[in-house]
Design a protein around this motif. Structure first.
Motif, PDB file in Angstrom:
ATOM      1  N   ALA A  98       0.888  -1.242   0.028  1.00 18.40           N
ATOM      2  CA  ALA A  98      -0.079  -0.077  -0.024  1.00 18.40           C
ATOM      3  C   ALA A  98       0.892   1.198  -0.043  1.00 18.40           C
ATOM      4  N   VAL A  99       0.650   2.001  -1.019  1.00 13.42           N
ATOM      5  CA  VAL A  99       1.436   3.191  -1.381  1.00 13.42           C
ATOM      6  C   VAL A  99       0.707   4.377  -1.063  1.00 13.42           C
ATOM      7  N   SER A 100       1.519   5.450  -0.641  1.00 13.33           N
ATOM      8  CA  SER A 100       0.699   6.960  -0.638  1.00 13.33           C
ATOM      9  C   SER A 100       1.620   7.848  -0.962  1.00 13.33           C
ATOM     10  N   PRO A 101       1.054   9.004  -1.603  1.00 11.82           N
ATOM     11  CA  PRO A 101      -0.277   9.154  -2.067  1.00 11.82           C
ATOM     12  C   PRO A 101      -0.607   8.493  -3.478  1.00 11.82           C
ATOM     13  N   VAL A 102       0.709   8.141  -4.379  1.00 14.76           N
ATOM     14  CA  VAL A 102       0.241   7.691  -5.479  1.00 14.76           C
ATOM     15  C   VAL A 102       1.482   6.533  -5.717  1.00 14.76           C
ATOM     16  N   CYS A 103       1.223   5.882  -6.768  1.00  8.97           N
ATOM     17  CA  CYS A 103       2.480   5.022  -7.546  1.00  8.97           C
ATOM     18  C   CYS A 103       3.698   5.987  -7.411  1.00  8.97           C
ATOM     19  N   GLY A 104       4.749   5.200  -6.608  1.00  8.00           N
ATOM     20  CA  GLY A 104       6.026   5.851  -6.719  1.00  8.00           C
ATOM     21  C   GLY A 104       6.295   6.769  -5.582  1.00  8.00           C
ATOM     22  N   GLY A 105       5.194   6.661  -4.445  1.00 12.30           N
ATOM     23  CA  GLY A 105       5.341   7.567  -3.458  1.00 12.30           C
ATOM     24  C   GLY A 105       5.849   6.403  -2.304  1.00 12.30           C
ATOM     25  N   VAL A 106       5.455   6.910  -1.052  1.00 13.16           N
ATOM     26  CA  VAL A 106       5.894   6.062  -0.013  1.00 13.16           C
ATOM     27  C   VAL A 106       5.388   4.943   0.300  1.00 13.16           C
ATOM     28  N   THR A 107       5.977   3.769   0.308  1.00 10.95           N
ATOM     29  CA  THR A 107       5.459   2.455   0.438  1.00 10.95           C
ATOM     30  C   THR A 107       4.984   2.287   2.054  1.00 10.95           C
ATOM     31  N   ASP A 108       3.843   2.578   2.408  1.00 10.78           N
ATOM     32  CA  ASP A 108       3.357   2.381   3.967  1.00 10.78           C
ATOM     33  C   ASP A 108       3.453   1.078   4.625  1.00 10.78           C
ATOM     34  N   TYR A 109       2.742   0.008   3.603  1.00 12.10           N
ATOM     35  CA  TYR A 109       2.491  -1.187   4.174  1.00 12.10           C
ATOM     36  C   TYR A 109       2.931  -2.457   3.143  1.00 12.10           C
ATOM     37  N   TRP A 110       3.484  -3.521   3.780  1.00 17.06           N
ATOM     38  CA  TRP A 110       3.653  -4.566   2.976  1.00 17.06           C
ATOM     39  C   TRP A 110       3.022  -5.982   3.647  1.00 17.06           C
ATOM     40  N   GLY A 111       2.828  -6.761   2.486  1.00 19.38           N
ATOM     41  CA  GLY A 111       2.488  -7.790   2.958  1.00 19.38           C
ATOM     42  C   GLY A 111       3.521  -8.854   3.399  1.00 19.38           C
ATOM     43  N   LEU A 112       3.042 -10.063   3.747  1.00 21.46           N
ATOM     44  CA  LEU A 112       4.044 -11.035   3.902  1.00 21.46           C
ATOM     45  C   LEU A 112       4.422 -11.855   2.682  1.00 21.46           C
ATOM     46  N   GLY A 113       3.981 -12.060   1.642  1.00 17.88           N
ATOM     47  CA  GLY A 113       4.265 -12.481   0.336  1.00 17.88           C
ATOM     48  C   GLY A 113       3.583 -13.907   0.260  1.00 17.88           C
ATOM     49  N   THR A 114       3.627 -14.387  -1.174  1.00 19.95           N
ATOM     50  CA  THR A 114       2.970 -15.576  -1.391  1.00 19.95           C
ATOM     51  C   THR A 114       4.021 -16.163  -2.713  1.00 19.95           C
ATOM     52  N   GLN A 115       4.179 -17.232  -2.624  1.00 19.06           N
ATOM     53  CA  GLN A 115       5.273 -17.832  -3.687  1.00 19.06           C
ATOM     54  C   GLN A 115       4.357 -18.458  -5.020  1.00 19.06           C
ATOM     55  N   VAL A 116       5.168 -17.789  -5.787  1.00 16.44           N
ATOM     56  CA  VAL A 116       4.740 -18.324  -7.488  1.00 16.44           C
ATOM     57  C   VAL A 116       5.909 -19.060  -8.098  1.00 16.44           C
ATOM     58  N   THR A 117       5.709 -20.086  -8.392  1.00 20.62           N
ATOM     59  CA  THR A 117       6.594 -21.085  -9.017  1.00 20.62           C
ATOM     60  C   THR A 117       6.054 -21.279 -10.563  1.00 20.62           C
TER      61      THR A 117
END
Length: 120
Positions: A98-117
Motif C-alpha cells: 500500500a503506497v501513498s499518495p500515488v504510485c512511486g510514493g511512500v510504501t506504507d505497508y507490506w504484505g508477507l508474500g506468496t510464492q509463485v513457481t
C-alpha cells in the motif's frame, strides 16, 4: 493493526494462469495506491505493477505488460493480481504493498508474500 495478506500463489506450468489476492485489514485499500513487488532468489526486489485511484496512474513492468492486470473489490477490501501466460522467469515471491499518495510514493505497508513457481 494493519495487515496485508496475500494468497493464491502456487505451482503452475508455463503458459498457465494464477490470480493472487491481497486482503487488507486495518486500512482501506482504495485510500492508497496498490502495488505488487516480486523477488526471486538471488535477485533484487522489483516492482511489477501499481495502480493509483487518486490520480489514475498505473505502472507496469515491461515484461508483464499484456499478461498481468490488477483489479479491486472494494467491498471486500481486496486487490487481485491476475497473471496470465506465465513464464518460468515470473517465479518469485510476490508481495502486495500500500503506497501513498500515488504510485512511486511512500510504501506504507507490506504484505508477507506468496510464492509463485512457474515450471517449464
Amino acid at each position: 493493526e494493519v495487515r496485508l495478506m496475500e494468497s493464491g500463489g502456487g505451482l503452475v506450468q508455463a503458459g498457465g494462469s494464477l490470480r493472487l489476492s491481497c486482503a487488507a485489514s486495518g486500512i482501506t485499500l482504495e485510500d492508497y495506491a496498490i502495488g505488487w513487488f516480486r523477488q526471486a532468489p538471488g535477485k533484487e526486489r522489483e516492482g511489477v505493477l501499481c495502480i493509483s485511484s487518486n490520480d489514475g496512474s498505473t505502472y507496469y513492468m515491461d515484461s508483464v505488460k499484456g499478461r498481468f492486470s490488477i483489479s479491486a473489490d472494494n467491498a471486500r477490501n481486496t486487490v487481485y493480481l491476475q497473471m496470465n501466460s506465465l513464464k518460468p522467469e515470473d517465479t518469485a515471491e510476490y508481495f502486495c504493498v500500500a503506497v501513498s499518495p500515488v504510485c512511486g510514493g511512500v510504501t506504507d505497508y507490506w504484505g508477507l508474500g506468496t510464492q509463485v513457481t512457474v515450471s517449464s
